[in-house]
Design an enzyme around this catalytic site. Sequence first.
Site, PDB file in Angstrom:
ATOM      1  N   LYS A   1       0.825  -1.216   0.000  1.00  0.00           N
ATOM      2  CA  LYS A   1       0.000   0.000   0.000  1.00  0.00           C
ATOM      3  C   LYS A   1       0.857   1.263   0.000  1.00  0.00           C
ATOM      4  CE  LYS A   1      -4.183  -2.029   1.952  1.00  0.00           C
ATOM      5  NZ  LYS A   1      -4.930  -2.267   3.190  1.00  0.00           N
TER       6      LYS A   1
ATOM      7  N   LYS B   1      -6.029 -10.633  -7.262  1.00  0.00           N
ATOM      8  CA  LYS B   1      -7.090 -10.892  -6.306  1.00  0.00           C
ATOM      9  C   LYS B   1      -8.289 -10.009  -6.648  1.00  0.00           C
ATOM     10  CE  LYS B   1      -7.982 -10.503  -1.390  1.00  0.00           C
ATOM     11  NZ  LYS B   1      -7.513 -10.187  -0.055  1.00  0.00           N
TER      12      LYS B   1
ATOM     13  N   LYS C   1     -12.202  -4.257  -5.640  1.00  0.00           N
ATOM     14  CA  LYS C   1     -13.026  -3.184  -6.180  1.00  0.00           C
ATOM     15  C   LYS C   1     -12.177  -2.201  -6.985  1.00  0.00           C
ATOM     16  CE  LYS C   1     -16.012   0.258  -4.103  1.00  0.00           C
ATOM     17  NZ  LYS C   1     -16.214   1.162  -5.090  1.00  0.00           N
TER      18      LYS C   1
END
Length: 330
Positions: free
Chosen positions: A112, A192, A195
């Site tokens: 991230k 994976k 969204k």
Amino acid sequence: MRKRIFSGIQPSGKLHIGNYLGAIKNWIGLQDEYDCVWGIVDYHSMTIPYDPEGMEGRVIDCAATYLAAGLDPKKCVLMIQSKVKEHTELTWILNTVTPVSWLERVPTFKDKSKRFKDNINMGLMDYPTLMAADIILYKAHAVPVGEDQLPHLELTREIVRRFNNTFGDLFPEPKAIIQKGALIRGLDGQAKMSKSLNNCLYIDDTPEEIWKKLSVAVTDPQRIRKTDPGDPEVCNLFSLHQLFSTDEQIAYCAEGCRTAGIGCLQCKKILSENIAQELTPIREEKQKLLNNMSYIKDVLTEGIAHSQKIASKTIEEVYEKIGTNYKFMK
Ligand code: TRP
């Protein structure tokens, strides 16, 4: 006494079938065996850029999905993380026994930090410590999670060991309950399901939407024409068949694929119908629940009160251990 477990989902957007298969669906089977607390972990979802105005709607959506999918408030506790303040309080205390170097090597933090270069905030780094607090506040013995969460859980165990060594035994080391179907790839077959990658089937998708997405979804990349034999083992959709279809259908599609007896579209049709069959009652039930907000509110209010009781007791024990239970103030 039944052993306790805790798990949670971030209200960071509409829930997709990765959330359903990797988490909620497995939780349903655990309700009878364990004393379960299921959180909507809203503070975790603040660690990457998010829309504050939409938070309430996302929390409600998550709660309605939990209930519609079959989490039963008579058997388990549904709660909102930010409404039990001991989650953040305990995080602070755990911060004092958590070396920065442990947090720096967490894979999701590294990942991230790359994706959100402009916002590498302390919360992002401290994410696993908050997760540890979520779990041990309830003295959970086990945590059902997907494989991608294992490094976080290992860190929780290390933090527990550190805490117990420093201040004396208080918390059990939680074990992972690995959930099958936890690594659902997106319809692009690449990463994976997520969204932000726009490769999802949502729990709310209608049969028409499911078919529209599946009909263009990636299968075995080597199988270009219908007459080419394919390999189910490398077909992303075959892994979904294994989660949604009957044994006969799975065998029929595998055989049909290998021998080019059936085309991908035929195989997708069967899958699409099965997914729709499983998701439709959830979507319909969710709609009903969303028209009955007072029920959702009552369930969460009760769940939060129950969680609060456990949390208050634990935090008192923590004060005792860390030396902040000041007798002169009594
Ligand atoms: N990190 C988890 C995820 O993204 C969510 C989570 C937060 C969680 N706190 C937790 C899971 C405690 C299990 C236990 O999937």
